[in-house]
Scaffold this motif. Structure first.
Motif, short mmCIF file in Angstrom:
data_model
loop_
_atom_site.label_atom_id
_atom_site.label_comp_id
_atom_site.label_asym_id
_atom_site.label_seq_id
_atom_site.Cartn_x
_atom_site.Cartn_y
_atom_site.Cartn_z
N GLN B 114 0.84 -1.20 0.00
CA GLN B 114 0.00 0.00 0.00
C GLN B 114 0.87 1.25 0.00
OE1 GLN B 114 -3.26 -0.10 -0.73
NE2 GLN B 114 -2.83 2.10 -0.95
N GLU B 115 1.93 1.23 0.82
CA GLU B 115 2.85 2.38 0.88
C GLU B 115 3.46 2.63 -0.49
OE1 GLU B 115 4.65 1.38 5.23
OE2 GLU B 115 6.11 1.86 3.66
N TYR B 119 3.38 5.68 -3.16
CA TYR B 119 4.67 6.28 -3.53
C TYR B 119 4.81 6.43 -5.04
CZ TYR B 119 9.78 6.90 -3.03
OH TYR B 119 11.05 7.36 -3.04
N VAL B 120 4.41 5.39 -5.78
CA VAL B 120 4.55 5.45 -7.25
C VAL B 120 3.25 5.94 -7.91
CG1 VAL B 120 6.35 3.69 -7.36
CG2 VAL B 120 3.98 2.99 -7.59
N GLU B 121 2.34 6.42 -7.09
CA GLU B 121 1.07 7.01 -7.55
C GLU B 121 0.25 6.05 -8.40
OE1 GLU B 121 1.94 10.80 -9.33
OE2 GLU B 121 3.36 11.28 -7.75
N LEU B 122 0.12 4.82 -7.90
CA LEU B 122 -0.68 3.84 -8.64
C LEU B 122 -1.73 3.16 -7.74
CD1 LEU B 122 2.05 2.10 -10.85
CD2 LEU B 122 0.16 3.47 -11.68
N SER B 123 -2.06 3.83 -6.65
CA SER B 123 -3.04 3.24 -5.71
C SER B 123 -4.35 2.89 -6.40
CB SER B 123 -3.34 4.21 -4.58
OG SER B 123 -2.22 4.36 -3.81
N ARG B 139 6.62 0.66 -15.83
CA ARG B 139 7.94 0.98 -15.26
C ARG B 139 7.82 1.28 -13.77
NH1 ARG B 139 12.39 -0.78 -17.59
NH2 ARG B 139 11.87 -0.71 -19.76
N ARG B 140 6.80 2.05 -13.42
CA ARG B 140 6.64 2.42 -12.01
C ARG B 140 6.29 1.20 -11.17
NH1 ARG B 140 2.70 7.13 -11.68
NH2 ARG B 140 2.22 6.78 -13.88
N VAL B 141 5.51 0.28 -11.75
CA VAL B 141 5.20 -0.97 -11.02
C VAL B 141 6.50 -1.76 -10.81
CG1 VAL B 141 3.93 -3.16 -11.03
CG2 VAL B 141 2.85 -1.10 -11.93
N MET B 142 7.35 -1.78 -11.85
CA MET B 142 8.62 -2.52 -11.72
C MET B 142 9.50 -1.91 -10.63
SD MET B 142 9.47 -3.30 -15.70
CE MET B 142 11.09 -3.99 -15.44
N ILE B 143 9.52 -0.58 -10.57
CA ILE B 143 10.31 0.07 -9.51
C ILE B 143 9.72 -0.28 -8.14
CG2 ILE B 143 10.98 2.32 -8.53
CD1 ILE B 143 11.23 3.34 -11.46
N ALA B 173 12.31 11.78 -11.00
CA ALA B 173 11.96 12.32 -9.67
C ALA B 173 11.83 11.18 -8.66
CB ALA B 173 10.66 13.10 -9.76
N LEU B 174 11.25 10.08 -9.12
CA LEU B 174 11.08 8.91 -8.26
C LEU B 174 12.45 8.35 -7.85
CD1 LEU B 174 8.91 7.01 -7.10
CD2 LEU B 174 9.00 5.73 -9.23
#
Lengths: 245, 278
Positions: B114-115, B119-123, B139-143, B173-174
């Motif tokens: 959840q955190e 953080y990666v803005e995919l809630s 990509r953000r899910v992979m990170i 930025a991430l």
């Protein structure tokens, strides 16, 4: 040593759950055709060892299906490896090769058991009601253990997805037809019987059929199946270790 | 901390990595810059246990990658170049399986997921199947996957390749945020501006060898501050200047078309290797 195997198994089960509604009909197609063509049409007036041919066929089909569906895990592994690069995620994770093989083998066995259940339900619909006792399921489980282990090992050795189709043609199809699924091996000449004795499916079909008919299966069949399964499982672990560049 | 000593990788007739040695400190954002085929991915693959090394050794946070492989693997998260997510599973399921691979128990794992999704803005996408996500979201899910088990080292292999400029900046930025939270980031890239913007130190790699290691500022300074590109006899020629004034004086004497710009890491790479990064 096997820490992490549950994650591998869980992943395969999550994917299977998503596909289950498509998967069940696909597991039913070939057995239904075999039951109609061989059992219902050609073998209607035939008996084998005082059993109808349909009764002879169903345990054999169950054994064959436990082989093909357990082996089908190799296609899933290959797709994950060559197309989606997911195998690399497992290689980079802190899990041992044994844990990986165990997770995939259990997934292959689960698929096989579900496919066998579909066949038994189909058999029931065709009027076949046999004794599916502990020895029957033990033979099915051991057979699926063998072919799931073989599948994981071979999936590591093939270089492309097209090689995988070749393995099916050279290993699975001949074994399906010659492993005692469709006819009693006693109908073949001695030399052929001796040769086919070494196929695991021969023992699985023999043990599953004997159990389903209410007889006591031979213990040697189970020992042979367990020994072959253990060898393939260990070989698969070696193959996974070798799969690094 | 990453310690690499005399690392070599050979394939039959090809030396992919030639005696590489590097030390990268905890909390550092280190960029590994080089053209395609230079050996960037091979280095990451060896450090993450995907490829066997031929000789040499490496330690991740003190754990030898060969002799203490499983402990070494617990130290890092990896974001590889190609998308390696399960397309048929949801974002949440991908993260959950990843956490279980790192032996996390269910309760802390669910909290961490959840955190990370926040953080990666995919809630809002937690239950979306991965195959329905855009390239940038994948990509953000992979990170997020790579961060599930709170690693101290993060390997990013060309993390922004194929992304549009807007999404690239979002990923930058991430990455900066992750580094500021204390992780060591080992980033391979062939995007000059990515290395310049993100890295505290840069290694140039070419044909399997480390050419130089320094801060982006020092590497750029070696060439000057300003550059003028012009075409001479059909060939691109670049002249470097230490000050804007010198460059302006040079400009005033020229009749032909030219481009006036700040010196960047590409100039430094070109000067040291005779090649362009891209």
């Amino acid at each position: 040593m096997i820490r992490g195997f549950w994650a591998i198994y869980l992943r395969e089960m999550m994917i299977l759950r998503r596909r289950l509604l498509r998967q069940i009909p696909s597991w039913a197609v070939s057995p239904t055709l075999f039951l109609i063509a061989f059992g219902y049409a050609m073998g209607r007036d035939m008996t084998v060892d005082r059993h109808t041919y349909m009764e002879f066929l169903v345990p054999g089909l169950a054994a064959m299906s436990s082989m093909t569906q357990a082996f089908a895990i190799s296609s899933e592994i290959n797709i994950a490896r060559f197309y989606w690069h997911i195998f690399e995620k497992f290689q980079a994770a802190p899990i041992s090769s044994t844990a990986y093989v165990l997770g995939e083998v259990l997934a292959g066995m689960t698929r096989a058991l579900l496919a066998v259940l579909v066949i038994l339900i189909l058999g029931f619909a065709f009027g076949v009601n046999l004794s599916y006792n502990f020895f029957f399921w033990a033979a099915i489980l051991l057979n699926s253990f063998i072919f799931a282990s073989l599948a994981v090992g071979l999936a590591m050795l093939v270089k492309s997805h097209s090689d995988q189709a070749m393995l099916n043609s050279f290993i699975i199809t001949p074994m399906g037809f010659l492993g005692g699924t469709f006819f009693p091996l006693a109908m073949l000449p001695d030399w052929a019987q001796n040769l086919l004795y070494y196929l695991p499916l021969t023992h699985a079909a023999k043990a599953a059929r004997a159990s389903a008919f209410g007889s006591t299966p031979q213990l040697t069949s189970y020992i042979i199946l367990l020994a072959i399964g253990a060898i393939f499982f260990i070989m698969s672990i070696k193959c996974v270790k070798m799969a690094k560049d | 901390m990453i310690e690499i000593e005399n690392l070599t990788k050979k394939y039959k007739n090809l030396t992919a990595l030639d005696n590489i040695s590097l030390t990268i400190k905890s909390g550092e954002l280190f960029a590994y810059l080089g053209p395609n085929g230079a050996g960037k991915t091979t280095t990451i693959r060896i450090l993450t246990g995907l490829t066997k090394l031929t000789s040499g050794c490496a330690r991740l946070n003190g754990f030898d990658i060969v002799h203490d492989e499983l402990s070494a693997k617990r130290q890092y998260g990896l974001v590889p170049q190609s998308i390696n997510l399960d397309r048929e599973l949801s974002v949440y399921e991908n993260l959950y399986i990843h956490g279980r691979l790192y032996h996390m128990s269910t309760k802390p794992l669910k909290k961490k997921i959840q955190e990370l999704l926040n953080y990666v803005e995919l809630s809002e996408r937690r239950n979306t199947l991965v195959k329905k996500l855009s390239g940038g979201m994948k990509r953000r899910v992979m990170i997020a996957c790579a961060l599930v088990h709170s690693p101290v080292i993060l390997f990013l292999d060309e993390p922004t390749v194929g992304l549009d400029p807007g999404m690239r900046r979002k990923v930058w930025a991430l990455i900066k945020n992750i580094q500021q939270a204390g992780a060591l980031i080992f980033l391979t890239t062939h995007y000059i501006e990515e290395a310049e913007f993100l890295a505290q130190r840069v290694a140039f790699i070419d044909e399997g060898k480390i050419v130089t290691v320094d801060t982006p500022e020092n590497l750029i300074k070696q060439q000057g501050e300003w550059a003028i590109d012009r075409i001479v006899d059909g060939m691109m020629e670049t002249v470097y200047f230490d000050s804007r004034e010198d460059a302006d004086n040079y400009n005033s004497c020229m009749d032909e078309r030219f481009t006036f710009r700040k010196v960047n890491l590409e100039d430094s790479f070109l000067a040291l290797t005779g090649k362009k990064v891209k």
